[in-house]
Design an enzyme around this catalytic site. Sequence first.
Site, PDB file in Angstrom:
ATOM      1  N   SER A  43      56.122 -71.669  76.779  1.00  0.00           N
ATOM      2  CA  SER A  43      56.659 -70.250  75.903  1.00  0.00           C
ATOM      3  C   SER A  43      56.931 -69.079  76.993  1.00  0.00           C
ATOM      4  CB  SER A  43      55.078 -69.675  75.282  1.00  0.00           C
ATOM      5  OG  SER A  43      54.629 -70.616  74.529  1.00  0.00           O
ATOM      6  N   CYS A 131      33.037 -71.078  66.979  1.00  0.00           N
ATOM      7  CA  CYS A 131      33.006 -70.295  65.662  1.00  0.00           C
ATOM      8  C   CYS A 131      31.792 -70.585  64.923  1.00  0.00           C
ATOM      9  CB  CYS A 131      34.315 -70.315  65.104  1.00  0.00           C
ATOM     10  SG  CYS A 131      35.081 -71.911  65.262  1.00  0.00           S
ATOM     11  N   LYS A 215      27.779 -79.165  69.707  1.00  0.00           N
ATOM     12  CA  LYS A 215      27.863 -77.676  70.178  1.00  0.00           C
ATOM     13  C   LYS A 215      26.864 -76.750  69.309  1.00  0.00           C
ATOM     14  CE  LYS A 215      32.713 -78.653  70.352  1.00  0.00           C
ATOM     15  NZ  LYS A 215      34.131 -77.945  69.845  1.00  0.00           N
ATOM     16  N   HIS A 244      35.014 -69.905  58.173  1.00  0.00           N
ATOM     17  CA  HIS A 244      34.196 -71.062  58.050  1.00  0.00           C
ATOM     18  C   HIS A 244      32.881 -70.589  56.981  1.00  0.00           C
ATOM     19  CE1 HIS A 244      36.612 -72.702  61.015  1.00  0.00           C
ATOM     20  NE2 HIS A 244      35.663 -72.846  62.113  1.00  0.00           N
TER      21      HIS A 244
HETATM   22  N1  LIG Z   1      40.528 -71.387  65.987  1.00  0.00           N
HETATM   23  C1  LIG Z   1      39.437 -70.865  66.194  1.00  0.00           C
HETATM   24  O1  LIG Z   1      38.827 -70.511  65.286  1.00  0.00           O
HETATM   25  C2  LIG Z   1      38.896 -71.029  67.432  1.00  0.00           C
HETATM   26  C3  LIG Z   1      37.436 -70.479  67.345  1.00  0.00           C
HETATM   27  C4  LIG Z   1      36.826 -70.404  68.643  1.00  0.00           C
HETATM   28  C5  LIG Z   1      37.292 -70.992  69.909  1.00  0.00           C
HETATM   29  N2  LIG Z   1      38.761 -71.417  69.718  1.00  0.00           N
HETATM   30  C6  LIG Z   1      39.133 -72.175  71.036  1.00  0.00           C
HETATM   31  O2  LIG Z   1      40.514 -71.035  71.391  1.00  0.00           O
HETATM   32  C7  LIG Z   1      41.450 -71.860  71.719  1.00  0.00           C
HETATM   33  C8  LIG Z   1      42.749 -71.988  71.357  1.00  0.00           C
HETATM   34  O3  LIG Z   1      42.783 -72.046  69.933  1.00  0.00           O
HETATM   35  P1  LIG Z   1      43.874 -71.737  68.941  1.00  0.00           P
HETATM   36  O4  LIG Z   1      43.255 -72.115  67.729  1.00  0.00           O
HETATM   37  O5  LIG Z   1      44.289 -70.621  69.472  1.00  0.00           O
HETATM   38  O6  LIG Z   1      44.858 -72.912  69.189  1.00  0.00           O
HETATM   39  P2  LIG Z   1      46.468 -73.006  69.103  1.00  0.00           P
HETATM   40  O7  LIG Z   1      46.865 -72.170  68.004  1.00  0.00           O
HETATM   41  O8  LIG Z   1      46.969 -74.294  69.182  1.00  0.00           O
HETATM   42  O9  LIG Z   1      47.070 -72.183  70.572  1.00  0.00           O
HETATM   43  C9  LIG Z   1      47.179 -72.715  71.718  1.00  0.00           C
HETATM   44  C10 LIG Z   1      47.278 -71.741  72.685  1.00  0.00           C
HETATM   45  O10 LIG Z   1      47.026 -72.246  74.143  1.00  0.00           O
HETATM   46  C11 LIG Z   1      48.237 -72.191  74.837  1.00  0.00           C
HETATM   47  N3  LIG Z   1      48.274 -73.345  75.885  1.00  0.00           N
HETATM   48  C12 LIG Z   1      48.185 -74.684  75.741  1.00  0.00           C
HETATM   49  N4  LIG Z   1      48.456 -75.182  76.719  1.00  0.00           N
HETATM   50  C13 LIG Z   1      48.488 -74.467  77.754  1.00  0.00           C
HETATM   51  C14 LIG Z   1      48.506 -74.602  79.089  1.00  0.00           C
HETATM   52  N5  LIG Z   1      48.754 -75.797  79.725  1.00  0.00           N
HETATM   53  N6  LIG Z   1      48.482 -73.349  80.081  1.00  0.00           N
HETATM   54  C15 LIG Z   1      48.546 -72.230  79.252  1.00  0.00           C
HETATM   55  N7  LIG Z   1      48.600 -72.004  77.937  1.00  0.00           N
HETATM   56  C16 LIG Z   1      48.301 -73.068  77.291  1.00  0.00           C
HETATM   57  C17 LIG Z   1      49.308 -72.304  73.859  1.00  0.00           C
HETATM   58  O11 LIG Z   1      50.404 -71.929  74.533  1.00  0.00           O
HETATM   59  P3  LIG Z   1      52.009 -72.345  74.180  1.00  0.00           P
HETATM   60  O12 LIG Z   1      52.300 -71.815  72.667  1.00  0.00           O
HETATM   61  O13 LIG Z   1      52.885 -72.203  75.300  1.00  0.00           O
HETATM   62  O14 LIG Z   1      51.951 -73.975  73.814  1.00  0.00           O
HETATM   63  C18 LIG Z   1      48.945 -71.353  72.821  1.00  0.00           C
HETATM   64  O15 LIG Z   1      48.912 -70.028  73.264  1.00  0.00           O
HETATM   65  C19 LIG Z   1      40.624 -73.248  71.861  1.00  0.00           C
HETATM   66  O16 LIG Z   1      39.797 -73.632  73.078  1.00  0.00           O
HETATM   67  C20 LIG Z   1      39.891 -73.339  70.684  1.00  0.00           C
HETATM   68  O17 LIG Z   1      38.678 -74.289  70.914  1.00  0.00           O
HETATM   69  C21 LIG Z   1      39.428 -71.313  68.608  1.00  0.00           C
END
Ligand SMILES: NC(=O)c1ccc[n+]([C@@H]2O[C@H](COP(=O)([O-])OP(=O)(O)OC[C@H]3O[C@@H](n4cnc5c(N)ncnc54)[C@H](OP(=O)(O)O)[C@@H]3O)[C@@H](O)[C@H]2O)c1
Length: 356
Positions: A43, A131, A215, A244
């Site tokens: 990105s 979450c 968790k 959720h």
């Molecule tokens: N979704 C939820 O409700 C929720 C709630 C609590 C916690 N979380 C946590 O938040 C995190 C992200 O979730 P999400 O739902 O936002 O996922 P997502 O939509 O798949 O987004 C993932 C993000 O991580 C980045 N990324 C992936 N590989 C990377 C790397 N090697 N170095 C730097 N950045 C990288 C991606 O960048 P690119 O676009 O460049 O690939 C993107 O910005 C996870 O750890 C998840 O467990 C999520």
Amino acid sequence: MTRQPLSVAVVGATGVVGRTMIQVLTEREFPLRELRLLASGRSAGRTVSVDGRTLEVGEAVPEAFEGVDIALFSAGASVSEVLAPAAADRGATVIDNSSAWRMTESVPLVVSQVNPDDAEAHDGIIANPNCSTMQLVPVLMALRDTVGIERVVVDTYQSVSGTGAEAIAELEGQVRGHVTGDEAPASVYPHPIAFNAVPEIDVFLPNGYTKEEWKLVLESRKILHLPDLRISATAVRIPVFVSHSEAVHVETRRPIGPDEARDLFARVPGVIVRDDPAAHIYPLATEAAGRDEVFVGRVRRDESIDGGRGLAFWVVSDNLRKGAATNAVEIAELLIERGWVRRASTRTGAATAGVA
Ligand SMILES: NC(=O)c1ccc[n+]([C@@H]2O[C@H](COP(=O)([O-])OP(=O)(O)OC[C@H]3O[C@@H](n4cnc5c(N)ncnc54)[C@H](OP(=O)(O)O)[C@@H]3O)[C@@H](O)[C@H]2O)c1
């Protein structure tokens, strides 16, 4: 809050949670000197519009954290394992959304209205809970502090946005495919998620629970300071985009009725009681989406427990906001308010804008 602006990095800025973080920072007028957007090398160079300004996304590498005060991470556990300590070494305080650091003893695991004081001792990393844990513990706190908790059973109904951007696209594709007759295969989940309920979130553990369920068990105990809390969970993915829902059954130490419980829940900051079943009013995923609060309803006696010590209720919250982004930003605001932005060992007496 002292408004001396800070340099804030969002890691995972192109993801569902990262984009919500940017939105929440903007909505709450967080005091920003600089907003640094970071993601993977894929990105780097992309631009994102933030509050009328165009910002370029940089690659999340250790050097990118030079000069950062607070780094909000949501890029997955493997990224946090490596980059959170690298950011902390450069003086940033990390608020991490992944599971990487939550159960590390020296890392505070914080829900803003439940255990804010735990943040004080941080050593550069603070963890944001999962979450499904996040929306449960403010409500359990109210019972812990009044009638005590003997045992909790939780069944979750979790939206696809909890998995990330690819899962949202997968549900959309499968719903469209159902209408047009073009079958869209399952790839993010082991089974089709459209028109389904999948009792498998994260990997299975040797004890038969999934990691998501476990968790919820371990994180609830840590946040509530109840290391021996008897709690069991079943986590289910359902075809909802955002929010959720949880069916919760609690055995309390002392008796409590539904009316008293509703009053207790309504007094918890950030909790809203919506409970008028005769008028079909109870918390709904669609109504919680886009909101920061935790909604509670369907409060009733659990008739399977003797002595008036059983409660059953339904808890719903937006997993991207309170479940992730909003709580992370609330922790950042708390650090500023209390002068805890820097790690405990480097803080001096009088803090300026939280940066001591
Ligand atoms: N979704 C939820 O409700 C929720 C709630 C609590 C916690 N979380 C946590 O938040 C995190 C992200 O979730 P999400 O739902 O936002 O996922 P997502 O939509 O798949 O987004 C993932 C993000 O991580 C980045 N990324 C992936 N590989 C990377 C790397 N090697 N170095 C730097 N950045 C990288 C991606 O960048 P690119 O676009 O460049 O690939 C993107 O910005 C996870 O750890 C998840 O467990 C999520």
